[in-house]
Design a protein around this motif. Structure first.
Motif: not given
Length: 413
Positions: A133-137, A174-177, A195-204
């Motif tokens: 999750s971290t690296w893909s984002i 992006a799919s992994v993210g 918050f960063w993870q949720i933001f990362g989902i939308f960015l991915s």
């Protein structure tokens, strides 16, 4: 020992980055290829970084009992099958490519053992999910930043490639993210990281839309639905939100389902384009690829054409000699081309095992394992309509075998 596992997972992403934005040449001997890490060097690094893990696991062989017997049995049959079929191919029609075909077999064995067995036994599922999750984002963010700075380097054929060499790598990242972050965000207690993870989902998701890849986008949207259904609901508010979301989606499909299906059909058949991607009849082109792959399979139906079948017929094989016309986009045809009827039969049994274990992981009480179950469930259709992933240098290949390994952990029983 876990540091080697982290490096190997980071290498999956890093090996596919293009450093064209730094002015790196397209190719430098066996060091650089397409502005990034050369495939040969990538394989060498996988061997070097993987050796400590392999030696460790061989000295702790009792850990292998952490894998379920059906999975271990399937892999033993696969390794034996690939060895004897490669030997037959070498004896009958590929003796002049001896070094290359045996190198391909060894690297495939290494990938299956390393990513399909040893890494899942060494690295806890939650740790692996968080790392992915971290690296893909992070790589998605880098890709979008590069898009703002050098948009000329981040699109190929109207489709977003970000910091990677080609479109499939951006799609996989992006799919992994999206999928893995959807899982780990539910277990994150730190508000800032959540918050960063949720933001990362939308960015991915945004990056995936930019790639214009229909099948991957459909898989990710399905993963979102499955993740919502699977999400724990300890209090009334969350339970209300979850079922409200499901209700809204159900009503939307009920009221606009026909129009949505018609629009999806128009995109699939090429009547409409998705973003800047050129419209094409995906159904017709897919059938042509299956027919072409099946014809290629029938040229050697019992022992197949081998792991190097997707390369041209040159005596001196090169990484640039990849031939998509010899790489069937269907897992059955692909198995036939690589290993003939024996590999096709093995593939059928493996798919049945994969489906059953994916469903089992999804519905299990283990929230961490459900992440891998969701990823496998939404990727199975893509795996079926694409091809077998048996390359140590491939990005999706290593991710798939890693997920297979986690699904096979004894904790699933």
């Amino acid at each position: 020992m876990k540091i080697w596992a982290w490096i190997l997972l980071l290498l999956v992403f890093g090996s596919k980055i293009s450093f064209a934005f730094l002015g790196l040449p397209s190719q430098i001997h066996m060091l650089v290829f397409q502005h990034g890490l050369h495939p040969y060097l990538n394989i060498i690094l996988n061997f070097l970084f993987g050796m400590p893990i392999v030696f460790y696991m061989l000295h702790h062989s009792q850990k292998l009992e952490g894998m379920t017997k059906p999975y271990r049995t399937l892999l033993v049959f696969l390794l034996i099958l690939l060895f004897f079929e490669t030997l037959s191919q070498f004896l009958f029609f590929d003796s002049h490519k001896g070094f290359y075909i045996w190198a391909a077999v060894i690297s495939t064995f290494w990938m299956i053992l390393l990513f399909g067995i040893f890494l899942p036994l060494l690295l806890e599922p939650l740790s692996a999910a968080r790392l992915l999750s971290t690296w893909s984002i992070n790589f998605v963010v880098l890709s979008l930043v590069l898009w703002l700075v050098r948009p000329d380097l981040t699109f190929k054929g109207g489709r977003f490639i970000g910091v990677f060499k080609h479109i499939p790598y951006m799609v996989t990242c992006a799919s992994v993210g999206v999928i893995f972050t959807l899982g780990v965000v539910q277990m994150e207690k730190n508000r800032l990281r959540r918050f960063w993870q949720i933001f990362g989902i939308f960015l991915s998701l945004f990056a995936l839309i930019l790639t214009g890849t229909r099948s991957a986008l459909a898989a990710v949207l399905m993963a979102v639905i499955l993740s919502i259904l699977r999400a724990p609901t300890p209090n009334l508010a969350r339970r209300y939100f979850k079922y409200s979301a499901v209700l809204v989606m159900s009503v939307t499909l009920l009221l606009f389902g026909v129009k949505i299906m018609d629009y999806a059909k128009d995109i699939a058949t090429g009547k409409k384009a998705l973003l800047e991607r050129e419209a094409q009849d995906g159904v017709a082109s897919r059938m042509e690829e299956i027919e072409r792959g099946w014809e290629y399979f029938q040229t050697s139906p019992w022992i197949g054409q081998g792991l190097l079948s997707k390369f041209s017929g040159k005596e001196e094989l090169e990484v640039s000699s990849y031939n998509s016309f010899k790489d069937p986009h269907n897992i059955i045809a692909s198995a036939g081309v690589v290993g003939g009827w024996p590999f096709i039969m093995w593939t059928v049994f493996f798919l049945l095992w994969l489906i059953s274990m994916s469903v089992k992981a999804f519905i299990s009480k283990d929230a961490v394992m459900s992440i891998f179950g969701v990823y496998a469930l939404v990727q199975i259709p893509i795996l079926i309509i694409y091809h077998w992933h048996l390359s140590l240098g491939g990005m999706a290949d290593r991710f798939y075998w890693l997920v297979f390994g986690y699904l096979a952990l004894s904790r699933m029983n």
